[in-house]
Design a protein around this motif. Structure first.
Motif, short mmCIF file in Angstrom:
data_model
loop_
_atom_site.label_atom_id
_atom_site.label_comp_id
_atom_site.label_asym_id
_atom_site.label_seq_id
_atom_site.Cartn_x
_atom_site.Cartn_y
_atom_site.Cartn_z
N GLY A 12 0.79 -1.23 0.00
CA GLY A 12 0.00 0.00 0.00
C GLY A 12 0.82 1.27 0.00
N CYS A 13 1.79 1.37 0.92
CA CYS A 13 2.52 2.63 1.10
C CYS A 13 4.00 2.54 0.73
N ALA A 14 4.49 1.36 0.44
CA ALA A 14 5.89 1.15 0.03
C ALA A 14 6.90 1.44 1.14
N ARG A 15 6.44 1.46 2.39
CA ARG A 15 7.38 1.65 3.50
C ARG A 15 7.91 0.30 3.97
N THR A 16 9.09 0.34 4.57
CA THR A 16 9.63 -0.85 5.23
C THR A 16 9.05 -0.91 6.64
N GLU A 17 9.22 -2.05 7.29
CA GLU A 17 8.76 -2.17 8.68
C GLU A 17 9.48 -1.14 9.57
N LYS A 18 10.77 -0.93 9.32
CA LYS A 18 11.54 0.04 10.10
C LYS A 18 10.98 1.45 9.91
N GLU A 19 10.64 1.81 8.68
CA GLU A 19 10.08 3.14 8.42
C GLU A 19 8.73 3.31 9.12
N LYS A 20 7.93 2.26 9.15
CA LYS A 20 6.64 2.33 9.85
C LYS A 20 6.85 2.62 11.34
N ILE A 21 7.85 1.98 11.92
CA ILE A 21 8.16 2.21 13.34
C ILE A 21 8.63 3.64 13.56
N ILE A 22 9.51 4.13 12.71
CA ILE A 22 10.02 5.50 12.83
C ILE A 22 8.87 6.51 12.76
N TRP A 23 7.90 6.28 11.87
CA TRP A 23 6.75 7.19 11.75
C TRP A 23 6.01 7.34 13.07
N LYS A 24 5.93 6.27 13.86
CA LYS A 24 5.15 6.29 15.11
C LYS A 24 5.90 6.92 16.27
N GLU A 25 7.20 7.08 16.15
CA GLU A 25 7.99 7.65 17.24
C GLU A 25 7.71 9.14 17.39
N ILE A 26 7.50 9.57 18.60
CA ILE A 26 7.19 10.97 18.89
C ILE A 26 8.31 11.90 18.45
N LYS A 27 9.55 11.45 18.57
CA LYS A 27 10.70 12.30 18.26
C LYS A 27 10.95 12.46 16.75
N THR A 28 10.24 11.71 15.91
CA THR A 28 10.47 11.79 14.46
C THR A 28 10.04 13.15 13.94
N SER A 29 10.94 13.80 13.23
CA SER A 29 10.69 15.16 12.75
C SER A 29 9.75 15.20 11.55
N ILE A 30 9.09 16.31 11.39
CA ILE A 30 8.24 16.54 10.22
C ILE A 30 9.10 16.50 8.96
N GLN A 31 10.31 17.01 9.04
CA GLN A 31 11.20 16.99 7.88
C GLN A 31 11.50 15.56 7.44
#
Length: 94
Positions: free
Chosen positions: A28-47
């Motif tokens: 669906g979104c072409a993300r890896t499992e690692k990228e999905k986890i990073i998206w959910k982290e509060i510290k992940t920047s908008i950039q």
């Protein structure tokens, strides 16, 4: 890049959550499992999220890219991917 009302970038998940065993990318979104986890982290920047959306769209082509763009645009606008919107509609019609 559109933002939701909370000044956050909307997740690229379009509710088609299956991973291609060959590439490791979500169909669906072409993300890896690692990228999905990073998206959910509060510290992940908008950039980082903006750059990731650019990166994942580069992984897509043809119907996958067209479907993603249409569904993601709908999600940004309404809060629901087209797939999830149809699931809700079908469940309320029963």
């Amino acid at each position: 890049m559109k933002k939701n009302l909370d000044n956050k970038i909307v997740s690229p998940c379009i509710s088609i959550c299956r991973t291609d065993p060959r590439t490791g990318y979500c169909y669906g979104c072409a993300r890896t499992e690692k990228e999905k986890i990073i998206w959910k982290e509060i510290k992940t920047s908008i950039q980082w999220k903006k750059e990731n959306i650019v990166e994942i769209t580069k992984r897509m082509s043809g119907w996958q890219l067209e479907t993603f763009k249409e569904s993601y645009s709908n999600k940004v606008e309404t809060g629901f991917s087209i797939f999830k919107k149809n699931l809700i509609k079908n469940n309320t019609e029963k």
